[in-house]
Design a protein around this motif. Sequence first.
Motif, PDB file in Angstrom:
ATOM      1  N   UNK B   6       0.869  -1.178   0.000  1.00 20.30           N
ATOM      2  CA  UNK B   6       0.000   0.000   0.000  1.00 20.30           C
ATOM      3  C   UNK B   6       0.911   1.235   0.000  1.00 20.30           C
ATOM      4  N   UNK B   7       0.954   1.913  -1.152  1.00 18.78           N
ATOM      5  CA  UNK B   7       1.882   3.037  -1.279  1.00 18.78           C
ATOM      6  C   UNK B   7       1.562   4.197  -0.343  1.00 18.78           C
ATOM      7  N   UNK B   8       0.265   4.487  -0.192  1.00 14.42           N
ATOM      8  CA  UNK B   8      -0.110   5.574   0.716  1.00 14.42           C
ATOM      9  C   UNK B   8       0.302   5.237   2.141  1.00 14.42           C
ATOM     10  N   UNK B   9       0.068   3.975   2.499  1.00 19.96           N
ATOM     11  CA  UNK B   9       0.426   3.498   3.844  1.00 19.96           C
ATOM     12  C   UNK B   9       1.938   3.633   4.073  1.00 19.96           C
ATOM     13  N   UNK B  14       6.744   6.422   6.389  1.00 19.07           N
ATOM     14  CA  UNK B  14       7.987   7.183   6.227  1.00 19.07           C
ATOM     15  C   UNK B  14       7.834   8.567   6.872  1.00 19.07           C
ATOM     16  N   UNK B  15       6.677   9.200   6.657  1.00 15.05           N
ATOM     17  CA  UNK B  15       6.431  10.530   7.230  1.00 15.05           C
ATOM     18  C   UNK B  15       6.394  10.472   8.755  1.00 15.05           C
ATOM     19  N   UNK B  33      19.165   7.673   5.751  1.00 14.53           N
ATOM     20  CA  UNK B  33      19.627   6.474   6.473  1.00 14.53           C
ATOM     21  C   UNK B  33      18.793   6.227   7.735  1.00 14.53           C
ATOM     22  N   UNK B  34      18.631   7.275   8.564  1.00 14.22           N
ATOM     23  CA  UNK B  34      17.879   7.130   9.815  1.00 14.22           C
ATOM     24  C   UNK B  34      16.407   6.794   9.563  1.00 14.22           C
ATOM     25  N   UNK B  35      15.821   7.424   8.541  1.00 10.06           N
ATOM     26  CA  UNK B  35      14.412   7.159   8.234  1.00 10.06           C
ATOM     27  C   UNK B  35      14.262   5.708   7.780  1.00 10.06           C
ATOM     28  N   UNK B  49       9.861   7.591  -2.306  1.00 13.02           N
ATOM     29  CA  UNK B  49       8.715   8.400  -1.887  1.00 13.02           C
ATOM     30  C   UNK B  49       9.044   9.882  -1.757  1.00 13.02           C
ATOM     31  N   UNK B  50      10.289  10.165  -1.392  1.00  6.91           N
ATOM     32  CA  UNK B  50      10.691  11.560  -1.187  1.00  6.91           C
ATOM     33  C   UNK B  50      12.044  11.784  -1.853  1.00  6.91           C
ATOM     34  N   UNK B  51      12.074  12.713  -2.797  1.00  2.00           N
ATOM     35  CA  UNK B  51      13.306  12.930  -3.550  1.00  2.00           C
ATOM     36  C   UNK B  51      14.438  13.484  -2.678  1.00  2.00           C
ATOM     37  N   UNK B  52      14.095  14.295  -1.676  1.00  2.00           N
ATOM     38  CA  UNK B  52      15.138  14.790  -0.779  1.00  2.00           C
ATOM     39  C   UNK B  52      14.559  15.086   0.595  1.00  2.00           C
ATOM     40  N   UNK B  53      15.426  15.454   1.529  1.00  2.00           N
ATOM     41  CA  UNK B  53      15.003  15.691   2.911  1.00  2.00           C
ATOM     42  C   UNK B  53      14.099  16.920   3.022  1.00  2.00           C
ATOM     43  N   UNK B  54      14.297  17.902   2.146  1.00  2.00           N
ATOM     44  CA  UNK B  54      13.439  19.091   2.173  1.00  2.00           C
ATOM     45  C   UNK B  54      11.990  18.670   1.895  1.00  2.00           C
ATOM     46  N   UNK B  55      11.821  17.752   0.951  1.00  2.00           N
ATOM     47  CA  UNK B  55      10.479  17.289   0.608  1.00  2.00           C
ATOM     48  C   UNK B  55       9.871  16.484   1.757  1.00  2.00           C
ATOM     49  N   UNK B  56      10.717  15.679   2.395  1.00  2.00           N
ATOM     50  CA  UNK B  56      10.227  14.876   3.527  1.00  2.00           C
ATOM     51  C   UNK B  56       9.860  15.768   4.713  1.00  2.00           C
TER      52      UNK B  56
END
Lengths: 204, 204
Positions: B6-9, B14-15, B33-35, B49-56
């Motif tokens: 489940x991609x949304x899940x 990750x968030x 790495x930590x995530x 899911x997230x191209x970079x840390x700013x996006x995350x």
Amino acid sequence: MPRYVDHDQRRREVTAAARSLVVERGRAALTVRNVADAVGCSTKVVSHYFTDMAELLHATYTAAAVRAGARLDAVAAADPGDVAGLLEALLPLDAERRADWAIWFAFWTEALTDERLRAVQRHRARTTTGRIADALRAAASSGRLPVASDVDADAHRLSALVQGIAAQATFDPRRWTPARQRATIGAELALIGHRAAPRSLRRA
Amino acid sequence: MPRYVDHDQRRREVTAAARSLVVERGRAALTVRNVADAVGCSTKVVSHYFTDMAELLHATYTAAAVRAGARLDAVAAADPGDVAGLLEALLPLDAERRADWAIWFAFWTEALTDERLRAVQRHRARTTTGRIADALRAAASSGRLPVASDVDADAHRLSALVQGIAAQATFDPRRWTPARQRATIGAELALIGHRAAPRSLRRA
């Protein structure tokens, strides 16, 4: 005559360079390399004055706090009961004060997970609240504030309000113009029955 | 049956991991790495899911804003004129709300020098102020607030006050207890002549 190196002066230069980096390029730009480049010295010189970036950020924070303290001293010396003037001295109404707030916000991120920095932030907030309480008492004793008002509660509320206005103005300067910042403080003081002294009405 | 991802899940996991890292260990701990370690997946999955840390960080911020929005919705649905309840829904009065503010403060440093993040912060503050104004209008129309009051000015002041209380409470929870946070809001509403509805007086 041998060339004389003023260590305090050099330390201030390093701190000022750190301030500019954080304000203009963000916390991530605060590296030994960038500070050394900005001052025009070697990274060894920077490391001589500050063992790590946390210590340098701390010095930058303290320098901003000292500047803010001097502004408050000036207002209190002119009129100890000038509550509006005191609060305005804290608001980001000009470039210097905007830069000081940018430093504090950058510092907050680290203070969230660093007990030493958290203690510094806590101490500063309590000191500011105490100074606001002093001004409220002086305003009450000179008849500009109802004596019955709860000085401690008012001081805490005003201290939080100033911090909130600064945050809003930092991220939304178009909406939170200097005029709105002053009007917001003015409305709050009007609510608690503060009759502003003439010098508090100045539009600096 | 093939294993279903489940991609949304996964994105939410990750968030949530990013949120915990920032709240518990600080902004600097937010690395791919930590995530990945926290979720129990490879760094490739996180990067998918997230191209970079700013996006995350942006997603983490937005998730906190969505949670806050849901809390405001619940208060407004129960009583559109419950100004005190609305403001309390924003204050760091429990673990969830304290974590949300920690996320926002962690985000501010980056927002100082990143126009995209700054716009997000600006939009959120304006939306919150608008919701406070809506509640003030509903309170006025139900006779709990003087109709003559300046709703726009009151909403901006309350919005700044909530943000300031949250900042004070985040760094000085011992002094800014939930009781003081509520009392500060209560004093402000009393000043603007708000007569609290019974459900606003609850001590949740």
